[in-house]
Enzyme design. Structure first.
Site, PDB file in Angstrom:
ATOM      1  N   SER A  71      15.172 -20.225 -18.387  1.00 53.89           N
ATOM      2  CA  SER A  71      14.709 -19.187 -17.704  1.00 53.89           C
ATOM      3  C   SER A  71      15.550 -17.882 -17.938  1.00 53.89           C
ATOM      4  CB  SER A  71      15.422 -19.745 -16.332  1.00 53.89           C
ATOM      5  OG  SER A  71      14.868 -18.892 -14.982  1.00 53.89           O
ATOM      6  N   ASP A 204       9.058 -22.439 -15.149  1.00 51.41           N
ATOM      7  CA  ASP A 204      10.414 -22.482 -15.329  1.00 51.41           C
ATOM      8  C   ASP A 204      10.910 -23.805 -15.953  1.00 51.41           C
ATOM      9  OD1 ASP A 204      13.455 -22.266 -15.159  1.00 51.41           O
ATOM     10  OD2 ASP A 204      12.965 -20.379 -14.018  1.00 51.41           O
TER      11      ASP A 204
END
Length: 332
Positions: A71, A204
């Site tokens: 991320s 993500d």
């Protein structure tokens, strides 16, 4: 009729990977960076402080053999892999943070909160524009350091880990643009929409590896002939909220386990578990974990004001305490 893309895992090689040679007297040094939205200010600031104090401002990336990031940590990892400094990465957050995560104030706050019930809170195109300024059309295969970037693929529901071509078996990802990988690994549910990727649905990587330390460690020992005791890992977090399961939740039902609670518990458990596994395999004395002190009022994933005001100071203070040790292990 559109053909469904096969699972990426269908192409997994069935035999043991052939390990590449590694000098017996040379350590294998890994940098691992957690996810955490705008709290990526902390790892970027911590690394930038190390660069300023010990490396005359030059990039810290050249002192590591592999960098892993999930991320926001993936964005920093990609910046370092491109040849940028951690200070360059920090500027992304400081200069573009409020554009990417516009503050919620006045009537806009109420409108956006209502919209966020059914739509992501923030505009991914603003993030894309900011990342494009830094990465341009740079390809993942041009990375200056071995790189491991976890994502989650939503079409089949399985991990999708981008890897530079640092092993002969790794041929799938080198022609992918860095900016696209950055968008994939940072597509946090409720914050940004999932990203369509040649028939795949990218989300993500924090859904399964917010702390990517084990992704990097396993890849290192699978790809290279290096013993665990010769591995050194600098693992940097983005802060955790103090957690204790309330009596109400212990004995409660759906209403007592609010939507956020399982995610908070899962992220925390994944990180602690991954760290524990890395300590067991590499030796706890060979893993350096740097993180923001736990807080009952954790900085939100999109709280730009608190992140930019508090986290650079926290990073500077932690370098005061740990910087010389980190220098002796990783920068010497």
């Amino acid at each position: 009729m559109n053909q469904i893309k096969p699972r990426r895992s269908d192409g997994t090689i069935q035999q043991r990977r052939i390990k590449q040679p590694w000098p017996q007297d040379r350590l294998f040094k890994i940098l691992s960076i957690d996810g955490g939205g705008i709290r990526g200010v902390f790892p970027a600031a911590y690394l930038a402080e190390l660069e300023n104090r010990f490396l005359s401002g030059s990039s810290i990336a050249s002192h590591f053999d592999m960098v892993a990031g999930t991320s926001t940590g993936g964005i920093i990892a990609l910046a370092l892999a491109k040849g940028l400094t951690a200070q360059n990465a920090l500027r992304i957050y400081l200069d573009k943070g409020e554009e990417i995560f516009p503050p919620l104030i006045g009537t806009d706050r109420l409108i956006r909160l209502v919209k966020s019930v059914s739509k992501p809170k923030h505009d991914q195109e603003i993030l894309r524009s900011a990342l494009s300024e830094e990465f341009g059309d740079e390809l993942f295969g041009a990375a200056q350091i071995r790189c491991v970037i976890p994502c989650f693929e939503g079409l089949h529901g399985e991990p999708f880990i981008y890897k530079t071509p640092h092993h002969p078996d790794y041929t799938l990802d080198q022609h992918k643009r860095m900016v696209e990988i950055a968008l994939h690994t940072s597509a946090a549910p409720t914050v940004f929409p999932a990203v369509q990727n040649d028939g795949y649905i990218m989300v993500d990587g924090g859904l399964f590896a917010n702390n990517p330390i084990m992704n990097a460690l396993v890849d290192a020992v699978a790809c290279f002939d290096v013993p665990f005791e010769n591995i050194r890992i600098l693992s940097i977090g983005t802060g955790e909220e103090t957690f204790s399961l309330s009596e109400r939740a212990q004995n409660g039902g759906l209403k007592d386990w609010a939507i956020a609670l399982p995610f908070l518990a899962a992220f925390r458990a994944q990180s602690k578990n991954a760290l524990g596994q890395a300590y067991l395999l590499a030796g706890k004395e060979n893993v350096v974990r740097i993180d923001v002190p736990e807080s009952a009022q954790q900085i939100g994933l999109d709280d730009v004001t608190r992140a930019t005001q508090e986290l650079p100071l926290t990073a500077r203070a932690l370098v005061e305490g740990s910087g010389h040790y980190v220098k002796s292990v990783f920068l010497a």
